[in-house]
Write an enzyme that holds these catalytic residues in place. Structure first.
Site, PDB file in Angstrom:
ATOM      1  N   THR A   1      11.767   5.060  -5.376  1.00 17.33           N
ATOM      2  CA  THR A   1      13.164   5.196  -5.947  1.00 17.33           C
ATOM      3  C   THR A   1      14.276   5.753  -4.719  1.00 17.33           C
ATOM      4  O   THR A   1      15.391   5.229  -4.766  1.00 17.33           O
ATOM      5  CB  THR A   1      13.146   6.614  -6.974  1.00 17.33           C
ATOM      6  OG1 THR A   1      12.235   6.072  -7.974  1.00 17.33           O
ATOM      7  CG2 THR A   1      14.684   6.430  -7.495  1.00 17.33           C
TER       8      THR A   1
ATOM      9  N   HIS B   1       2.281   5.561  -4.005  1.00 23.83           N
ATOM     10  CA  HIS B   1       1.379   6.044  -5.164  1.00 23.83           C
ATOM     11  C   HIS B   1       1.036   4.656  -5.896  1.00 23.83           C
ATOM     12  O   HIS B   1       0.173   4.761  -6.900  1.00 23.83           O
ATOM     13  CB  HIS B   1       2.101   7.219  -5.971  1.00 23.83           C
ATOM     14  CG  HIS B   1       2.991   6.722  -6.775  1.00 23.83           C
ATOM     15  ND1 HIS B   1       2.838   6.607  -8.357  1.00 23.83           N
ATOM     16  CD2 HIS B   1       4.325   6.503  -6.770  1.00 23.83           C
ATOM     17  CE1 HIS B   1       4.014   6.109  -8.876  1.00 23.83           C
ATOM     18  NE2 HIS B   1       5.059   6.419  -7.884  1.00 23.83           N
TER      19      HIS B   1
ATOM     20  N   THR C   1      12.219  16.621   7.659  1.00 23.40           N
ATOM     21  CA  THR C   1      10.964  16.715   8.515  1.00 23.40           C
ATOM     22  C   THR C   1      10.261  15.422   8.117  1.00 23.40           C
ATOM     23  O   THR C   1       9.962  15.715   6.525  1.00 23.40           O
ATOM     24  CB  THR C   1      10.613  18.123   8.607  1.00 23.40           C
ATOM     25  OG1 THR C   1      11.332  19.020   9.159  1.00 23.40           O
ATOM     26  CG2 THR C   1       9.158  17.945   9.120  1.00 23.40           C
TER      27      THR C   1
ATOM     28  N   CYS D   1      12.062   5.773 -21.662  1.00 22.70           N
ATOM     29  CA  CYS D   1      12.325   6.678 -23.128  1.00 22.70           C
ATOM     30  C   CYS D   1      13.747   7.291 -22.699  1.00 22.70           C
ATOM     31  O   CYS D   1      14.128   7.734 -21.529  1.00 22.70           O
ATOM     32  CB  CYS D   1      11.582   7.860 -23.150  1.00 22.70           C
ATOM     33  SG  CYS D   1      10.071   7.188 -24.183  1.00 22.70           S
TER      34      CYS D   1
HETATM   35  N1  PLP Z   1      10.525   0.012  -8.411  1.00 18.25           N
HETATM   36  C1  PLP Z   1       9.673  -0.479  -8.926  1.00 18.25           C
HETATM   37  C2  PLP Z   1       9.653  -1.925  -9.299  1.00 18.25           C
HETATM   38  C3  PLP Z   1       8.698   0.442  -9.802  1.00 18.25           C
HETATM   39  O1  PLP Z   1       7.772  -0.280 -10.469  1.00 18.25           O
HETATM   40  C4  PLP Z   1       8.672   1.798  -9.688  1.00 18.25           C
HETATM   41  C5  PLP Z   1       7.923   2.826 -10.330  1.00 18.25           C
HETATM   42  O2  PLP Z   1       7.326   2.701 -11.244  1.00 18.25           O
HETATM   43  C6  PLP Z   1       9.895   2.080  -8.675  1.00 18.25           C
HETATM   44  C7  PLP Z   1      10.561   1.250  -7.939  1.00 18.25           C
HETATM   45  C8  PLP Z   1       9.922   3.731  -8.275  1.00 18.25           C
HETATM   46  O3  PLP Z   1       9.057   4.196  -7.525  1.00 18.25           O
HETATM   47  P1  PLP Z   1       8.691   5.800  -7.037  1.00 18.25           P
HETATM   48  O4  PLP Z   1       7.864   5.974  -8.413  1.00 18.25           O
HETATM   49  O5  PLP Z   1       8.021   5.745  -5.745  1.00 18.25           O
HETATM   50  O6  PLP Z   1       9.859   6.266  -7.050  1.00 18.25           O
END
Ligand code: PLP
Length: 381
Positions: free
Chosen positions: A71, A203, A239, A323
């Protein structure tokens, strides 16, 4: 009763080697920005990790900017490239209509707060962006476009987008791709794609939560969102999260994910499902897709009800979409693919991981007819 997890696109278990490497690094003292021996040792470990990750992502080590999530990488890329373009009088942001909220929402924010004009690329019924639309847009308004952002593969349907074509059409316009779902699942190389920026997240690939990366061309300068110690090319101060980075790299360099095996499981799931529930619609079936994601519409049902009924069978899957205040919204991805509000709210996403098994797959398919019958009955009351 077995407990089955088919929501690996949301998050997937950590690979053992990543867990071990991360736990070890968590016990090592030293801020990589410090000049003393402890600091330099951590710096060396992190630069080795950066180099290893760069190799996996097909970029230069200096093009890796560590972030706290996919994100954050998306936000830095979209806002940074927009502001860089705005400085030379460009105010259009082009995104696809099926982006994750981590692109949709910053684009919307830039529209409401920073005078951006946001243009969304339509997609076909098969979930692939309309390249002719993009081509016309670039021909008619190309010199107003600050950035184009199209995801590498969609998180709800798994449909892979033609990023190479997007880059070709874009010409000099910077292109960002959100490759959070694709990295390590399909072949992916930053330099071969020719994009300006690419987002990754640990993750989703068996690494830890709370670490991601923005891959940004060495020659591109963008304004920062976080100001402070000047780390990561002064684009992302803070950091460095050494244990997270080490865990991320360990996952990225492991061979835990066998794409062919996962795709075989996905295909086994689809063919058994189609035999048992012929009216089920597999979204994006005719397109090139990620190995692990299946998105299915079950006409006459309601996604939330299905999710809870599946949970009652000890199976975790997903509605795929967001949601809002506890209310399930119709998926913007399925709506963009031509679904109605009703059918878009009758869908589930099943996502397989490296450790998913054929017997789990068969068990899930075996409970679905009854779940669908109960879901339809609940929908009528
Ligand atoms: N972009 C896509 C296509 C995703 O599927 C996700 C997570 O579901 C994200 C961005 C966001 O990643 P993060 O969970 O590392 O913020």
């Amino acid at each position: 009763m077995p407990s089955i997890y088919l929501d690996h696109a949301a998050t997937t278990p950590m690979v053992e080697s990543a867990l071990i490497a991360m736990t070890h690094q968590a016990q090592v003292l030293g801020n990589p920005s410090s000049l003393h021996t402890h600091g330099r040792a951590t710096r060396k470990t992190l630069e080795d990790a950066r180099e290893a990750l760069a190799k996996e992502a097909g970029c230069l080590p200096s093009e890796v900017i560590f972030t706290a999530s996919g994100t954050e990488a998306n936000n830095i890329a979209l806002k940074g490239l927009y502001w860089a373009g705005q400085n030379s009088g460009k105010n259009i942001i082009v995104i696809s209509s099926i982006e994750h909220h981590a692109i949709l929402d910053p684009a919307h924010w830039l529209k409401t707060h920073e005078q951006a004009e946001v243009i969304q690329l339509p997609v076909s019924d098969a979930g692939v962006i309309d390249l002719d639309f993009l081509d016309n847009l670039v021909k008619t308004r190309g010199d107003e476009i600050a950035v184009i952002s199209v995801m590498h593969a969609n998180n709800e349907t798994g449909v892979i987008q033609p990023i190479g074509e997007v880059v070709r059409i874009a010409g000099q316009i910077p292109v960002h791709t959100d490759a959070v779902q694709s990295f390590k699942k399909v072949s992916l190389s930053f330099s071969s794609l020719g994009v300006t920026a690419m987002s990754l997240s640990a993750h989703k690939i068996g690494g830890p939560l709370g670490i991601g990366a923005l891959i940004l061309k060495r020659t591109v300068e963008i304004p920062s969102l976080l100001h402070g110690g000047g780390q990561e090319r002064e684009i992302r101060s803070g950091t460095l999260n050494a244990p997270g980075i080490i865990g991320f790299t360990a996952a990225a360099t492991s061979s835990y994910y066998n794409a062919d095996a996962v795709a075989a499981l996905r295909d086994r799931f689809i063919s058994s499902l189609q035999a048992l529930i012929p009216e089920a619609i597999i979204n994006g079936l005719s397109s090139e897709r990620l190995p692990g994601i299946v998105n299915v519409t079950f006409p006459g049902t309601q996604s939330d009800t299905l999710l809870l009924l599946m949970d009652g069978e000890h199976i975790s899957c997903s509605t795929g979409s967001a949601c809002s205040a506890g209310v399930h919204e119709a998926s913007h991805v399925l709506l963009a693919m031509g679904h109605s509000e009703i059918t878009a709210q009758s869908s589930l996403r099943f996502s397989f991981g490296a450790a998913s098994t054929p017997s789990e797959c068969d068990f899930v398919v075996s409970v679905l007819p009854d779940v669908i019958t109960r879901g339809r009955a609940a929908n009528l009351t």
